[in-house]
Motif scaffolding. Structure first.
Motif, short mmCIF file in Angstrom:
data_model
loop_
_atom_site.label_atom_id
_atom_site.label_comp_id
_atom_site.label_asym_id
_atom_site.label_seq_id
_atom_site.Cartn_x
_atom_site.Cartn_y
_atom_site.Cartn_z
N ASP A 58 0.91 -1.21 -0.06
CA ASP A 58 0.04 0.05 -0.03
C ASP A 58 0.88 1.23 -0.07
OD1 ASP A 58 -2.41 -1.73 0.11
OD2 ASP A 58 -2.74 -1.68 2.54
N ALA A 59 2.21 1.25 0.34
CA ALA A 59 2.68 2.13 -0.10
C ALA A 59 3.90 2.36 -1.22
CB ALA A 59 3.76 2.61 1.11
N GLY A 60 4.68 3.79 -1.28
CA GLY A 60 5.23 3.90 -2.46
C GLY A 60 5.26 4.28 -3.89
N VAL A 61 3.77 3.86 -4.29
CA VAL A 61 3.67 3.69 -5.25
C VAL A 61 4.06 5.71 -5.57
CG1 VAL A 61 2.38 3.34 -6.96
CG2 VAL A 61 1.97 1.67 -5.05
N TYR A 62 3.81 5.78 -7.25
CA TYR A 62 5.09 7.37 -7.46
C TYR A 62 4.28 7.80 -9.02
CZ TYR A 62 7.70 6.96 -4.25
OH TYR A 62 8.34 6.45 -2.64
N PRO A 63 2.64 8.19 -8.98
CA PRO A 63 2.01 8.83 -10.62
C PRO A 63 2.86 8.63 -11.51
CG PRO A 63 1.06 9.13 -8.84
CD PRO A 63 2.48 9.26 -8.22
N ARG A 223 5.63 1.44 -8.39
CA ARG A 223 6.19 1.21 -8.04
C ARG A 223 7.15 0.36 -8.00
NH1 ARG A 223 5.47 -3.06 -4.73
NH2 ARG A 223 5.96 -3.71 -2.41
N PRO A 224 8.52 1.07 -6.76
CA PRO A 224 9.67 0.52 -7.38
C PRO A 224 9.60 -0.64 -6.59
CG PRO A 224 10.07 2.48 -5.35
CD PRO A 224 8.54 2.46 -5.36
#
Length: 256
Positions: A58-63, A223-224
């Motif tokens: 649920d974290a670390g997603v960059y559009p 997301r990396p």
């Protein structure tokens, strides 16, 4: 948590970050993973922070990073539907042992589980960071792709024990033959062409632009993920991305 696994090159000139403020955090993640993988006193406990961050669905997603997916139906270095809800972008080097481990142990499972049913698209980015043979192998892979045999070349080049034999011209031609490349003379010309060099450079610049300095590095819908993580890490990330894509689609439909 599993220890992130990746290979790092000798120090080189860093390229500027290109894709917005969110990428600074991505660069920090990739940079930290690279440092921990190569530090003389690294341990599983030292590296667990990176694995924990990248495993959080649920974290670390960059559009802005999600927009790097090309979704080109004619991309010969991709597999899966161009309109798949999830795109995994892989930055890798054929001389990277951990990239080979991922290809053999994890990627094949992801293809079987997600590509066939239309959930996942995998887009390859050549990211040669280990010198002349890395670049030669990248150009050769691109050349095999021009005859529709990239993934077969990918499998041959990442087979157990292959990288230890090197990637000289004769060896690359043998791998192309093994991969079923029909016209080996064309393959040789394509591998040495300006078009091959330009394609590899484009992928490489994109990798450096997001702050990647080691291989393998991945983006899953923005997301990396750093390193050859476990299958579970990738399935969690793909599942979360598919759920987000479905929820976004439903929300857009409700607004109409």
């Amino acid at each position: 948590m599993p220890t992130p696994q990746m290979s790092s090159p000798k120090p080189s000139v860093r390229k500027p970050l290109l894709y917005g403020t969110g990428v600074v955090l991505t660069a920090a993640l990739f940079g930290y993973a690279s440092y921990r993988a190569t530090a003389p006193d690294h341990s599983a406990s030292d590296s667990s922070y990176v694995a924990e961050v990248t495993a959080d669905p649920d974290a670390g997603v960059y559009p802005e990073l999600a927009k790097l997916a090309r979704r080109d139906p004619g991309d010969k270095l991709a597999q899966g539907r161009a309109d798949a809800p999830v795109v995994l972008i892989e930055y890798a080097d054929f001389r990277c042992g951990y990239c080979g481990q991922f290809a053999r142990d994890t990627e094949s499972a992801l293809v079987k589980k997600y590509v066939g049913n239309g959930t996942l698209r995998i887009e390859w980015r050549n990211f040669p960071i280990f010198g002349a043979e890395s670049e030669a192998a990248a150009r050769a892979a691109w050349a095999a792709g021009q005859q529709g045999r990239f993934w077969q070349f990918h499998a041959a080049a990442y087979a157990e024990g292959v990288k230890e034999k090197g990637f000289g011209k004769a060896r690359l031609r043998a791998l192309a033959r093994q991969a079923g490349v029909a016209d080996l003379d064309r393959f040789a010309r394509d591998a040495d062409s300006a078009a091959a060099s330009a394609a590899v450079s484009k992928d490489q610049e994109q990798g450096y632009g997001i702050g990647a300095t080691s291989t393998p590095s991945f983006l899953i819908n923005g997301r990396p993920i750093a390193g050859a993580q476990s299958l579970e890490v990738f399935t969690q990330a793909i599942g979360a991305a598919a759920d987000r894509a479905a929820n976004t689609k439903d929300a857009k439909g409700a607004d109409k």
